[in-house]
Design an enzyme around this catalytic site. Sequence first.
Site, PDB file in Angstrom:
ATOM      1  N   GLN A 261      94.938  48.905  16.478  1.00 37.55           N
ATOM      2  CA  GLN A 261      93.765  49.774  16.423  1.00 37.55           C
ATOM      3  C   GLN A 261      92.486  48.972  16.217  1.00 37.55           C
ATOM      4  OE1 GLN A 261      93.941  53.188  17.230  1.00 37.55           O
ATOM      5  NE2 GLN A 261      95.881  52.247  17.823  1.00 37.55           N
ATOM      6  N   HIS A 264      90.392  47.963  19.316  1.00 41.02           N
ATOM      7  CA  HIS A 264      89.495  48.870  20.027  1.00 41.02           C
ATOM      8  C   HIS A 264      88.025  48.481  19.903  1.00 41.02           C
ATOM      9  CE1 HIS A 264      91.836  52.256  21.603  1.00 41.02           C
ATOM     10  NE2 HIS A 264      92.643  52.116  20.572  1.00 41.02           N
ATOM     11  N   GLU A 330      92.740  59.553  11.445  1.00 42.21           N
ATOM     12  CA  GLU A 330      92.993  59.937  12.836  1.00 42.21           C
ATOM     13  C   GLU A 330      94.479  59.724  13.157  1.00 42.21           C
ATOM     14  OE1 GLU A 330      91.393  58.617  17.284  1.00 42.21           O
ATOM     15  OE2 GLU A 330      91.158  57.257  15.572  1.00 42.21           O
ATOM     16  N   HIS A 331      94.976  58.528  12.872  1.00 44.13           N
ATOM     17  CA  HIS A 331      96.392  58.196  13.066  1.00 44.13           C
ATOM     18  C   HIS A 331      96.970  57.794  11.712  1.00 44.13           C
ATOM     19  CE1 HIS A 331      94.153  56.723  16.693  1.00 44.13           C
ATOM     20  NE2 HIS A 331      95.067  57.439  17.322  1.00 44.13           N
ATOM     21  N   ASP A 364      99.324  56.655  21.856  1.00 50.02           N
ATOM     22  CA  ASP A 364      98.175  56.403  22.727  1.00 50.02           C
ATOM     23  C   ASP A 364      98.528  56.624  24.186  1.00 50.02           C
ATOM     24  OD1 ASP A 364      96.404  55.794  20.713  1.00 50.02           O
ATOM     25  OD2 ASP A 364      96.687  53.631  20.846  1.00 50.02           O
ATOM     26  N   HIS A 423      76.053 103.732  13.529  1.00 55.67           N
ATOM     27  CA  HIS A 423      77.442 103.329  13.737  1.00 55.67           C
ATOM     28  C   HIS A 423      78.366 104.531  13.579  1.00 55.67           C
ATOM     29  CE1 HIS A 423      75.875  99.292  13.460  1.00 55.67           C
ATOM     30  NE2 HIS A 423      77.086  98.739  13.502  1.00 55.67           N
TER      31      HIS A 423
END
Length: 435
Positions: A261, A264, A330-331, A364, A423
């Site tokens: 990761q 990235h 996230e992961h 992924d 109403h």
Amino acid sequence: MISRIDLRGAAFPDGGIDRDLLPRAEFDVEAALDAVRPICEDVRHRGSAAVIDYGERFDGVRPERLRVPAQALADALAQLDPEVRAALEESIRRARIVHHDQRRSDTTTQVVPGGTVTERWVPVQRVGLYVPGGLAAYASSVVMNVVPAQEAGVEGVAVSSPPQKDTGLPSAPVLAACALLGVDEVYAAGGAQAIAMFAYGTDECRAVNLVTGPGNIYVAAAKRLLKGRIGIDAEAGPTEIAILADASADPGFVAADLISQAEHDTLAAAVLVTTSAELAAAVDKELDVQVAAAKHRERITAALSGRQSATVLVDTLEQGLEVVDAYAAEHLEIQTQDAAAVAARVRNAGAVFVGPHAPVSLGDYCAGSNHVLPTGGCACHSSGLSVQSFLRGIHVVDYSREALTEVAHHVVALAGAEDLPAHGSAVTVRFGGGS
């Protein structure tokens, strides 16, 4: 290379650990709004011409047209490496299996005899799917965005990705993935200008109802700015991995997954939470060896040594669970004894990867799960991309005269209590009452 946060012996409050104590990448979307606002306004007024101008300014390339010719899509697929094509086809197949099963069924509830409420699940009509094109060519993100949209039944699917300097088109793998998925509406546009193109429409691209897909901070800021005019999935920030591990974990596996990761982006976050100081030390040694051999070692080193990455030491697995729930990664990988049982107790994560043979990189590409996931701690309240992201629930109310008669006095009473007599009149007029 990676810093330490030692929480051993620390008191864990009943309300949970303060998430601000944990490492996190700086990602100030609010500050980027000032930069993207004039870009979006320019695209609103000048359309494709503005998008092309910004492509030249930010990407260093000026395509003649934004829409990618059909022949370019066909050529990209024809020239795709057969091994990569086979991998993409398998990724698509597995994603379809998972996302097909996510489709919701309409539900009709009989409230009273003659009175029903049906919840219909209806796909949005048109979506714009953004695929990043910065440090890597994310053909896999085409799969992750397009497959759930198609499985939801979306009629109009458009993809946009930044043009490359050598071709003036999105990267060839991105174009090939679009062709494999039958998407023929693809645009060579990136950044905030692409999101504005989707939101406002241009002479080349009709406006969409919803925009999904990750991107840089300017993409996230444009999505925030234009939310309301369009629906969005999330404001995706730098990628994150957290690993909850005990002494049974393989330090080589843990190090490799942290690196995967960190590869990235220099802002990518890699966090190890462990009960074992011995494991932490062994992972440090593995990181030294594996990073030195990595292709993108400078980028990886910057990410692992940044303030957003750390090894967090805790006394117990219970405390480790509290830390990863506060972090809301996230992961999240679980590399412990009885990993499935530990994973079942996790409350906050975009996706959970169980045991030593489910690395994040599997998700992924080829697990069948979706890799477009909430970042920046948003997994405590938001979900990853799925078929549901492209569906809207519509309540359909069907009452007979008799069923309305039975409840009319309650409607009138509540309308009076809220000082909204019209109403109530909208009900009584149906029975010869005042209007």
